[in-house]
Scaffold this active site. Structure first.
Site, short mmCIF file in Angstrom:
data_model
loop_
_atom_site.label_atom_id
_atom_site.label_comp_id
_atom_site.label_asym_id
_atom_site.label_seq_id
_atom_site.Cartn_x
_atom_site.Cartn_y
_atom_site.Cartn_z
N GLU A 9 -2.84 17.01 -1.42
CA GLU A 9 -3.97 17.41 -0.28
C GLU A 9 -5.18 17.89 -1.14
OE1 GLU A 9 -1.02 17.11 1.50
OE2 GLU A 9 -1.54 16.64 2.64
N ARG A 52 -6.59 16.19 -3.64
CA ARG A 52 -7.57 15.24 -3.01
C ARG A 52 -8.54 15.54 -2.65
NH1 ARG A 52 -5.45 10.97 -6.44
NH2 ARG A 52 -3.39 10.39 -5.71
N LYS A 54 1.12 -1.62 -0.15
CA LYS A 54 -0.24 0.06 0.11
C LYS A 54 0.88 1.73 -0.21
CE LYS A 54 -3.61 -2.54 -0.53
NZ LYS A 54 -4.99 -2.42 -1.29
N GLU A 83 4.28 15.03 6.09
CA GLU A 83 4.57 15.02 7.20
C GLU A 83 5.15 14.45 8.71
OE1 GLU A 83 -0.35 14.63 7.17
OE2 GLU A 83 0.39 16.94 7.82
N LEU A 134 -1.69 10.22 4.12
CA LEU A 134 -2.90 9.02 4.25
C LEU A 134 -3.69 7.84 3.86
CD1 LEU A 134 -5.35 9.78 6.38
CD2 LEU A 134 -6.43 11.34 4.18
N GLY A 176 -3.51 17.58 7.79
CA GLY A 176 -3.95 17.02 9.26
C GLY A 176 -2.59 16.64 10.20
C1 1HE Z 1 -2.88 3.95 -1.32
C2 1HE Z 1 -2.61 4.86 -1.40
C3 1HE Z 1 -3.21 5.90 -0.83
C4 1HE Z 1 -0.77 3.84 -2.56
N1 1HE Z 1 -4.15 5.40 0.40
N2 1HE Z 1 -3.85 2.72 -1.00
N3 1HE Z 1 -1.43 10.12 -0.66
C5 1HE Z 1 -1.67 10.63 -2.51
O1 1HE Z 1 -2.68 11.39 -2.48
C6 1HE Z 1 -1.04 9.82 -2.62
C7 1HE Z 1 -1.54 8.76 -3.67
N4 1HE Z 1 -0.77 7.45 -4.05
C8 1HE Z 1 0.15 8.14 -4.99
O2 1HE Z 1 0.28 8.22 -6.00
C9 1HE Z 1 0.77 6.38 -5.31
O3 1HE Z 1 0.22 5.29 -5.39
C10 1HE Z 1 1.74 6.61 -5.29
C11 1HE Z 1 3.25 7.57 -6.69
C12 1HE Z 1 2.65 6.90 -3.37
C13 1HE Z 1 2.44 4.79 -5.82
O4 1HE Z 1 2.33 4.45 -7.36
P1 1HE Z 1 2.54 3.21 -7.19
O5 1HE Z 1 2.52 3.40 -8.82
O6 1HE Z 1 4.19 2.60 -7.84
O7 1HE Z 1 1.72 2.28 -6.47
P2 1HE Z 1 0.36 2.28 -6.58
O8 1HE Z 1 -0.33 1.40 -8.30
O9 1HE Z 1 -0.91 4.03 -7.22
O10 1HE Z 1 -0.71 1.70 -5.62
C14 1HE Z 1 -0.53 0.21 -5.23
C15 1HE Z 1 -1.27 0.37 -3.86
O11 1HE Z 1 -1.17 1.03 -2.88
C16 1HE Z 1 -2.69 0.58 -4.42
O12 1HE Z 1 -3.40 -1.02 -4.12
P3 1HE Z 1 -4.03 -2.34 -4.54
O13 1HE Z 1 -4.75 -2.64 -3.01
O14 1HE Z 1 -4.96 -1.48 -5.30
O15 1HE Z 1 -2.62 -2.99 -4.85
C17 1HE Z 1 -3.21 1.80 -4.05
O16 1HE Z 1 -4.23 1.73 -4.02
C18 1HE Z 1 -2.76 1.52 -2.64
N5 1HE Z 1 -1.69 3.05 -2.06
N6 1HE Z 1 -1.01 5.35 -2.30
C19 1HE Z 1 -4.03 4.02 0.22
N7 1HE Z 1 -2.15 7.27 -0.03
C20 1HE Z 1 -3.53 13.45 8.19
S1 1HE Z 1 -4.04 13.66 6.76
C21 1HE Z 1 -3.44 14.11 5.34
C22 1HE Z 1 -3.22 13.57 3.99
C23 1HE Z 1 -3.07 12.69 3.25
O17 1HE Z 1 -2.02 12.61 3.39
S2 1HE Z 1 -3.31 12.90 1.17
C24 1HE Z 1 -2.41 12.64 0.58
C25 1HE Z 1 -1.84 10.80 0.14
#
Ligand code: 1HE
Length: 265
Positions: free
Chosen positions: A141, A144, A31, A121, A71, A149
């Site tokens: 953020e 999305r 993940k 963070e 997150l 937070g």
């Molecule tokens: C996740 C998450 C996640 C991956 N929560 N499951 N964060 C983001 O907006 C970043 C979101 N993630 C991405 O943009 C990409 O996953 C990555 C660039 C980090 C990596 O890409 P990649 O191609 O290596 O992996 P993927 O195919 O996107 O993801 C692989 C798996 O990880 C997939 O799950 P699967 O069950 O389909 O295999 C994804 O769903 C899972 N995954 N990132 C849950 N973030 C206190 S407030 C804080 C607010 C925030 O942090 S906002 C930023 C959120």
């Protein structure tokens, strides 16, 4: 508080070696080390226990190609949380990251791949950040429909300034490479961030623990005070640290001319 040896982890790997270097590994590679509620609870546990477990420094690293995807968006979506529930989640994030920043044990983050959203963070709560060529920093953020937070408004804004932070959040701007170092997101840019983080942890571990405790808690506390109170607190901390027994032999060696001098290579 339970000792480190009594703790069991599901989303972290934790080791403590003979040099007193703890290694905390984010271990949800599948993940992309997204921070679910269970991981935050485990971070609270480990960073509560580490200072009293004899850890002299800590390397915070991650399994897989990415440091942390922030997150857990899927958990958040599935839980369909109320405002009050998510506020409680954020308080847990703050507890974990405050334990890190104010705990008194030097934490060196070995970064790679995505260091985004809550992942940034988390990295910001470490005392030193080491990046490699593939590391990139983002605050997605805004895209999305979310807001930070986990303390970014304090720690990330503190590292890079509020204008850059707002730009990252509004536009999705990413920083990487030398530019990330230049704006303050990382202090080192190296080929192997894990090897460098370990080297830095070993260097920090050679300092007396009381000095490291002050460095890794007092500086942060003093940033929260008025200048007048910070100066007073600095004097009080220095009164304790600078008269510690562990400093005597080091001072004596300097007086005898046998201690290392502070010179560039
Ligand atoms: C996740 C998450 C996640 C991956 N929560 N499951 N964060 C983001 O907006 C970043 C979101 N993630 C991405 O943009 C990409 O996953 C990555 C660039 C980090 C990596 O890409 P990649 O191609 O290596 O992996 P993927 O195919 O996107 O993801 C692989 C798996 O990880 C997939 O799950 P699967 O069950 O389909 O295999 C994804 O769903 C899972 N995954 N990132 C849950 N973030 C206190 S407030 C804080 C607010 C925030 O942090 S906002 C930023 C959120």
């Amino acid at each position: 508080m339970r000792p480190l040896s009594d703790l069991t982890f599901r989303t972290l790997l934790v080791t403590l070696d003979d040099d007193g270097i703890a290694t905390v590994t984010l271990n949800r590679e599948a993940k992309r080390n997204a921070l679910d509620a269970a991981t935050i609870d485990e971070l609270i546990d480990v960073f509560t226990a580490l200072p009293r477990a004899g850890a002299r420094a800590c390397v915070l690293r991650a399994a897989g190609p990415h440091f942390c995807a922030g997150l857990d968006l899927v958990e958040h979506w599935q839980a369909d949380r109320s405002a009050a529930e998510f506020m409680q989640i954020c308080l847990r994030w703050h507890e974990a990251f405050n334990k890190m920043e104010y705990g008194g044990v030097p934490i060196i983050a070995a970064l790679k791949g995505a260091v985004v959203g809550g992942g940034l963070e988390l990295a910001s709560a470490a005392h030193i950040r080491v990046a490699d060529a593939g590391t990139y920093f983002g605050l997605p953020e805004g895209q999305r429909g979310l807001f930070t937070g986990g303390g970014a408004t304090i720690r990330v804004a503190g590292l890079i300034g509020k204008a850059r932070m707002i730009d990252m959040m509004l536009t999705g701007r990413l920083y990487r490479g030398q530019q990330a170092v230049d704006v303050g997101l990382a202090q080192y840019l190296v080929e192997d961030s894990e090897a460098k983080a370990h080297e830095l942890a070993l260097a920090a571990a050679r300092n007396p623990p009381l000095s490291n405790f002050a460095i890794c808690s007092a500086v942060s506390h003093m940033q929260n005070m008025s200048a007048l109170d910070a100066a007073y607190a600095e004097a009080a901390v220095a009164g304790v640290v600078n008269t510690q027994e562990a400093a005597r032999a080091r001072l004596e060696a300097f007086a005898a001319g046998t201690a290392a001098r502070v010179r560039p290579d």
